[in-house]
Design an enzyme around this catalytic site. Sequence first.
Site, PDB file in Angstrom:
ATOM      1  CB  CYS A   1     -18.683 -52.787  34.583  1.00 33.10           C
ATOM      2  SG  CYS A   1     -17.109 -52.115  33.975  1.00 33.10           S
TER       3      CYS A   1
ATOM      4  NE  ARG B   1     -13.240 -53.092  30.161  1.00 33.44           N
ATOM      5  CZ  ARG B   1     -12.059 -52.821  29.600  1.00 33.44           C
ATOM      6  NH1 ARG B   1     -11.805 -53.245  28.393  1.00 33.44           N
ATOM      7  NH2 ARG B   1     -11.141 -52.146  30.247  1.00 33.44           N
ATOM      8  CG  LEU B   2     -18.032 -47.086  30.716  1.00 28.26           C
ATOM      9  CD1 LEU B   2     -18.625 -46.689  29.368  1.00 28.26           C
ATOM     10  CD2 LEU B   2     -18.571 -46.162  31.802  1.00 28.26           C
ATOM     11  CB  ALA B   3     -13.336 -49.690  27.911  1.00 27.33           C
ATOM     12  CB  VAL B   4     -13.294 -46.393  32.927  1.00 28.40           C
ATOM     13  CG1 VAL B   4     -12.625 -45.310  33.734  1.00 28.40           C
ATOM     14  CG2 VAL B   4     -14.710 -45.958  32.581  1.00 28.40           C
ATOM     15  CB  VAL B   5      -8.882 -48.534  34.034  1.00 34.37           C
ATOM     16  CG1 VAL B   5      -7.437 -48.922  34.297  1.00 34.37           C
ATOM     17  CG2 VAL B   5      -9.234 -47.277  34.825  1.00 34.37           C
TER      18      VAL B   5
ATOM     19  CD  GLU C   1     -14.762 -46.581  39.240  1.00 38.83           C
ATOM     20  OE1 GLU C   1     -15.394 -47.258  38.415  1.00 38.83           O
ATOM     21  OE2 GLU C   1     -15.305 -45.985  40.178  1.00 38.83           O
TER      22      GLU C   1
ATOM     23  CG  ASP D   1      -9.364 -50.345  38.724  1.00 36.27           C
ATOM     24  OD1 ASP D   1      -9.503 -50.450  37.503  1.00 36.27           O
ATOM     25  OD2 ASP D   1     -10.333 -50.214  39.504  1.00 36.27           O
TER      26      ASP D   1
ATOM     27  CB  SER E   1     -21.621 -35.855  41.011  1.00 42.09           C
ATOM     28  OG  SER E   1     -22.830 -35.240  41.382  1.00 42.09           O
TER      29      SER E   1
END
Length: 561
Positions: free
Chosen positions: A2, A49-53, A77, A97, A363
């Site tokens: 984010c 926000r990048l909504a990952v969780v 994270e 998290d 990566s």
Amino acid sequence: MCGIWALFGSDECLSIQCLSAMKIAHRGPDAFRFENVNGYTNCCFGFHRLAVVDPLFGMQPIRLKKYPYLWLCYNGEIYNHVKLRSQFGFEYQTNVDGEIILHLYAKGGIEQTVSMLDGVFAFILLDTANKKIFLGRDTYGVRPLFKAMTEDGFLAVCSEAKGLCNLKHSTTSFLKVEPFLPGHYETLDLKPNGKVVSVEMVKYHHCRDEPLHALYDSVEKLTPGFELETVKKNIRILFNNAVKKRLMTDRRIGCLLSGGLDSSLVAATLLKQLKEAQVQYPLQTFAIGMEDSPDLQAARKVADHIGSEHHEVLFNSEEGIQALDEVIFSLETYDITTVRASVGMYLISKYIRKNTDSVVIFSGEGSDELTQGYIYFHKAPSAEKAEEESERLLKELYLFDVLRADRTTAAHGLELRVPFLDHRFSSYYLSLPPEMRIPKQGVEKHLLRESFEDSKLLPKEILWRPKEAFSDGITSVKNSWFQILQDYVEHQVDDSMMASAADKFPFNTPKTKEGYYYRQIFERHYPGRASWLTHYWMPKWINATDPSARTLSHYKSAAKA
């Protein structure tokens, strides 16, 4: 992944200042929030926000009914949040998290909080009850954080420096912006007028030390001792665990794959873990290069072996050169080897965002620094000196490889995950006797390679493939990216410009035309900000004038063979 941004004690109109927060919109393409702090008209948070969780309750700043005086903005994270939640019996309000940061802080204060976090993070924590602000960043600086602070107590914090450079403040016409040091937290007092005073800056974790959160780890018990078979087994256990814990996401997982040892180990282990977790989609792997590139050929071989859904991205020299300007803008650096290696990663990230639904990207970053993978380690005068150099490289990752990996992926709204920089894995590897970690029989990363020799994860020729610099491996040996760049800058920078380079750029004066060209682009985007890069990345123990592996004698002899 984010974008976080916050101001405390601003004497300019916040609605104008907040335009700077939009400079990092790429880090969070899913949502944006701008929120003032109750009782402080000159303090605010901005969040992309990048909504990952937890797509439903994941907006920030995070605030909980139980702790109405706490405000948290974080990027990262926390992989052990479920473990800590059950360990201490915390009652959660969301599935995010990062909520664990608030519970840990309320329970034991900031020192215990940062030490217990297993993950990658940069955060701003505001405690209005105790009038405190806390800033923190993970051990290796995998997640970025910058700050600016004036003598009269105005504080500005952001994920990327570009979100701070154009802020206005009455006491200065040029706001000094600096990276926040990895592995540190800072405590600041918040005054009634919204201004701040720094109280202390604390280094809470050294990469060599086993992290405090290891006490609550679910990894199987390691066998003690430094007998070779024992060490190899422990390396496999910890690496598997490092990949497994990073599966935490509600979005699709992909993996960068150059066909070198590091990315191949990550991809093979990741695919195995996804199968065990019964994930329903195939793993997408991504390789980039020009036609006839050794990386593309090797990556194809690995993808066939592990059975991934493989994507190859071809680019030509013109596309690579055209990308330099936007790459340097994204990176916020003019370091030569970082810019070179970033072009391929930037273009492949652009492809992933446009053509696939993979968002969380694994990566192999960090392995070369940790496992002594750079070719110049062959020239180390002793195992102890090699160990020192390895730790120096890890300490400076936030200026070079980790910076490259974050910015090139974040520029396209992707989140990067780097298992080689797992706290448990890296601290164990660094605890091994120095003699075990040095190159052996003319092969770098010998210990890491032999640890996986009997695992059947990779074809033998990949497991023992010699080191290939990413910026070189993406092109053919006959016409390398290195040479393409030299030919191009020769026509962009003349000898008279080089003769006056020291007058124009007295700090970190470029010694080559390529360096001069990158510096010009950087100064156009970030005038007067050259101090963000303390020094150029260069190999040690040899008389190198260029960071490319292609200029090293070991590389040349290997290429001829």
